[in-house]
Design a protein around this motif. Structure first.
Motif, short mmCIF file in Angstrom:
data_model
loop_
_atom_site.label_atom_id
_atom_site.label_comp_id
_atom_site.label_asym_id
_atom_site.label_seq_id
_atom_site.Cartn_x
_atom_site.Cartn_y
_atom_site.Cartn_z
N ALA A 121 -56.68 68.85 4.51
CA ALA A 121 -57.28 67.57 4.16
C ALA A 121 -58.01 66.96 5.35
O ALA A 121 -57.54 67.03 6.48
CB ALA A 121 -56.19 66.61 3.67
N PRO A 122 -59.18 66.35 5.09
CA PRO A 122 -59.87 65.64 6.16
C PRO A 122 -59.18 64.31 6.45
O PRO A 122 -58.30 63.90 5.69
CB PRO A 122 -61.27 65.41 5.56
CG PRO A 122 -61.02 65.30 4.10
CD PRO A 122 -59.89 66.26 3.81
N PRO A 123 -59.58 63.63 7.52
CA PRO A 123 -59.01 62.29 7.76
C PRO A 123 -59.30 61.38 6.57
O PRO A 123 -60.35 61.48 5.95
CB PRO A 123 -59.75 61.80 9.00
CG PRO A 123 -60.27 63.04 9.66
CD PRO A 123 -60.53 64.03 8.56
N ARG A 124 -58.35 60.51 6.28
CA ARG A 124 -58.56 59.61 5.15
C ARG A 124 -59.69 58.63 5.43
O ARG A 124 -60.07 58.41 6.57
CB ARG A 124 -57.27 58.91 4.76
CG ARG A 124 -56.71 57.97 5.77
CD ARG A 124 -55.43 57.34 5.18
NE ARG A 124 -54.78 56.50 6.15
CZ ARG A 124 -53.80 56.89 6.94
NH1 ARG A 124 -53.35 58.12 6.86
NH2 ARG A 124 -53.26 56.05 7.80
N LYS A 125 -60.17 58.04 4.36
CA LYS A 125 -61.37 57.21 4.41
C LYS A 125 -61.22 56.00 5.34
O LYS A 125 -62.11 55.70 6.11
CB LYS A 125 -61.70 56.75 2.98
CG LYS A 125 -62.99 56.01 2.85
CD LYS A 125 -63.29 55.76 1.38
CE LYS A 125 -64.59 55.02 1.20
NZ LYS A 125 -64.90 54.82 -0.21
N TRP A 126 -60.14 55.29 5.22
CA TRP A 126 -59.96 54.08 6.02
C TRP A 126 -58.76 54.27 6.93
O TRP A 126 -57.63 54.32 6.47
CB TRP A 126 -59.74 52.86 5.13
CG TRP A 126 -60.88 52.63 4.19
CD1 TRP A 126 -60.88 52.85 2.85
CD2 TRP A 126 -62.19 52.18 4.51
NE1 TRP A 126 -62.10 52.55 2.32
CE2 TRP A 126 -62.93 52.13 3.31
CE3 TRP A 126 -62.82 51.80 5.70
CZ2 TRP A 126 -64.26 51.72 3.27
CZ3 TRP A 126 -64.14 51.39 5.66
CH2 TRP A 126 -64.85 51.35 4.45
N LEU A 127 -59.01 54.34 8.22
CA LEU A 127 -57.93 54.50 9.19
C LEU A 127 -57.49 53.12 9.69
O LEU A 127 -58.30 52.20 9.83
CB LEU A 127 -58.39 55.34 10.38
CG LEU A 127 -58.80 56.78 10.08
CD1 LEU A 127 -59.32 57.46 11.34
CD2 LEU A 127 -57.65 57.56 9.49
N ALA A 128 -56.20 53.01 9.98
CA ALA A 128 -55.68 51.79 10.60
C ALA A 128 -56.22 51.73 12.03
O ALA A 128 -56.53 52.76 12.64
CB ALA A 128 -54.17 51.82 10.59
N PRO A 129 -56.33 50.52 12.60
CA PRO A 129 -56.88 50.40 13.97
C PRO A 129 -56.19 51.32 14.98
O PRO A 129 -56.85 51.91 15.83
CB PRO A 129 -56.65 48.93 14.29
CG PRO A 129 -56.68 48.24 12.96
CD PRO A 129 -56.05 49.23 12.00
N ALA A 130 -54.87 51.47 14.88
CA ALA A 130 -54.14 52.30 15.85
C ALA A 130 -54.47 53.79 15.69
O ALA A 130 -54.26 54.58 16.60
CB ALA A 130 -52.64 52.08 15.70
N GLU A 131 -54.99 54.19 14.50
CA GLU A 131 -55.30 55.60 14.24
C GLU A 131 -56.71 55.98 14.67
O GLU A 131 -57.02 57.16 14.74
CB GLU A 131 -55.16 55.89 12.74
CG GLU A 131 -53.75 55.71 12.21
CD GLU A 131 -53.71 55.85 10.71
OE1 GLU A 131 -52.94 56.70 10.23
OE2 GLU A 131 -54.45 55.13 10.02
#
Length: 194
Positions: free
Chosen positions: A180-190
């Protein structure tokens, strides 16, 4: 492994659709993959489940009580889960499955696979999604995905999440290799900072 198959509750106008459903069912059983599907005995749904069972595989159905009441439930499955609503049906199928394939079908089929693709983009799950493209049936969907990317509404890596294949074995191989690619919306810490 379990693969959820979304497909028509009708057989369609071309015998190639039924042949593809049979081929998908046989490929799942021969690969030791269990089928998860909508639990009906009609259309491509029933053909796929019958093919899995005939090849010695396991078929798990999930169907709302309202469709059981209309006598649409397949009564020879390995497991049949009866739920209260279409929302419950889709959620349980998603929970039971490790990947999602759309065979030819109508609005419900398209809605179901698009929901799972969206959930994958959002990181709700990291499961593969794909289309068994019988005779170019899903070519317009593939073109629409390219359109979404070109118009700036879809990231290329999220478009690439979808497998478009003409043979069941190719879909299964793609699913086994899926990352899986990175999810669409990352949290600021990610977020990766430069």
């Amino acid at each position: 492994m379990r693969i959820c198959v979304f497909c028509g509750s009708k057989p369609g106008n071309d015998e190639a659709y039924a042949d593809a459903a049979r081929a998908m069912g046989h490929a799942l059983a021969e690969s030791g993959i269990e089928l998860v599907y909508g639990g009906g005995h009609v259309g491509l749904m029933g053909i796929t489940a019958d093919a899995v069972l005939a090849a010695g595989g396991r078929a798990i159905g999930v169907i709302p009580q309202a469709l059981v009441d209309r006598e649409l439930a397949h009564r020879s499955l390995s497991e049949l889960h009866i739920v209260g609503s279409m929302h419950e049906r889709k959620r349980l199928m998603a929970d039971l499955a490790d990947g999602f394939v759309a065979l030819p079908g109508g609005a419900g089929t398209l809605e179901e696979i698009c929901e799972q693709w969206t959930w994958g983009q959002l990181g709700i799950h990291a499961k593969p999604c794909g289309f068994l493209d019988v005779g170019g049936y899903y070519a317009p969907v593939r073109e629409m995905v390219a359109n979404m990317i070109a118009a700036g509404f879809l990231a290329p890596e999220h478009g690439a999440m979808l497998a478009f294949e003409t043979e069941p074995a190719a879909i299964i191989a793609r699913f086994r290799a899926y990352v899986a690619p990175p999810r669409k919306w990352l949290a600021p810490a990610e977020r990766v900072r430069p």
